[in-house]
Design a protein around this motif. Structure first.
Motif, short mmCIF file in Angstrom:
data_model
loop_
_atom_site.label_atom_id
_atom_site.label_comp_id
_atom_site.label_asym_id
_atom_site.label_seq_id
_atom_site.Cartn_x
_atom_site.Cartn_y
_atom_site.Cartn_z
N VAL A 45 49.47 32.74 33.93
CA VAL A 45 49.90 34.08 34.34
C VAL A 45 48.87 35.12 33.91
O VAL A 45 48.50 36.01 34.69
N SER B 51 45.49 35.20 36.22
CA SER B 51 45.53 35.93 37.48
C SER B 51 45.84 37.41 37.28
O SER B 51 45.38 38.26 38.05
N THR B 52 46.63 37.73 36.24
CA THR B 52 46.91 39.15 35.96
C THR B 52 45.63 39.88 35.56
O THR B 52 45.40 41.02 35.97
N GLY C 71 52.26 46.77 32.72
CA GLY C 71 52.36 45.51 31.99
C GLY C 71 51.49 45.56 30.75
O GLY C 71 50.66 46.47 30.59
#
Length: 300
Positions: free
Chosen positions: A183, A186-187, A219
């Motif tokens: 995760v 790609s973030t 985020g």
């Protein structure tokens, strides 16, 4: 340090950016702390504060009730735990060993089997939250192993993390950490691409962050590493060379499942390019350098 006599003796091996901060949290909770690190200099502040230094992992294992390790690679883990001088051969009966390195799920399963054969409990418990989380005791700790073993050491783990979750049997903690790294991979692409776009559009990146950092794109990575990207601050909270290792582990596991992860593969390629151009020991936010960072129309 004023140790409580009935508290477990905790051995801590691996005192880098993460491990040093984590061990400090354990010591602050008044657990008698025993430490080993390949470079003694990294242990000195803990020793000065009252921790007991050991010249070898075996001598540490001989006295500790709970042993925590957070080292570099699966090879380091294997070397630390196995063999006549390893932790498994020298740990006390009924000890609990906790490997918090991001490592191979298969290796975690092997170590748990070998530990069980010696009446030792073994947990794999990798962490997420970076240097900030380690310093503040706010790590997320992903545990693989038995509920009974976790219950014996949960108070110690809560010195280091606010979110301690049993994911399943041996290896489940490592699989969960690899999910986490997939995760993040790609973030980080999205954060670097978005901020690179903002800069090339002539926007002030910090002003952009003040808007998108509280919207749907918000985020941890955008709000904590985005400002560092904008400021050209590539000091490591988590080094690229370690992230490349983690992504390789995740890719190998996905390949074994027959599972395609194109975002992970792209992140691997871009980060590997950064390693080859001198950014191996920079923080993961240095990914922005893989993009056309700061170009303007006249020099396209």
């Amino acid at each position: 340090m004023n140790h409580s006599e009935n508290k477990a003796k905790v051995g801590f091996i691996g005192l880098g950016i993460m491990g040093g901060a984590m061990a400090t949290r354990v010591a602050a909770a008044d657990y008698p702390l025993h430490v080993y690190n390949r470079s003694r200099a990294k242990a000195q502040s803990l020793v000065d504060a009252g921790a007991t230094w050991h010249d070898t992992p075996a001598s540490l294992a001989a006295v500790a009730d709970v042993i925590i390790s957070i080292v570099g690679t699966p090879t380091d883990v294997r070397d630390l735990y196995l063999g006549n001088a390893g932790l498994l051969a020298n740990a006390r009966p009924a000890a609990v060993l906790i490997d918090m390195t991001t490592s191979s799920p298969a290796l975690a399963q092997q170590l748990a089997r070998d530990a069980q054969a010696r009446s030792i409990d073994m947990l794999d418990a990798p962490v997420s939250g970076g240097e900030i989380g380690a310093r503040e005791g706010r790590l997320s700790i992903m545990v693989g192993g038995s509920a009974e073993a976790l219950a014996r050491v949960e108070a110690i783990l809560h010195c280091m993390g606010t979110n301690v979750v049993l994911q399943g049997g041996p290896g489940a903690g490592q699989h969960t950490k690899l999910c986490n790294q997939i995760v993040i991979a790609s973030t980080m692409l999205g954060v670097a691409e978005g901020l690179s776009y903002a800069r090339n559009a002539g926007l002030d990146v910090q002003t952009v962050l003040s808007s998108i950092g509280s919207g749907a794109a918000s985020g941890f990575l955008l709000n904590n590493l985005g400002p560092k990207m904008a400021n050209g601050d590539f000091a490591p909270g988590f080094m690229i060379e370690h992230f490349v290792k983690d992504m390789a582990l995740a890719y190998e596991e996905a390949l074994a499942m027959g599972h395609e992860l194109p975002g992970l593969q792209l992140a691997q390629r871009l980060y590997q390019q950064l390693v080859e151009t001198g950014f191996a020991r920079a923080g993961t936010q240095a990914l922005v350098n893989a993009y056309a960072w700061g170009k303007t129309d006249e020099n396209h």
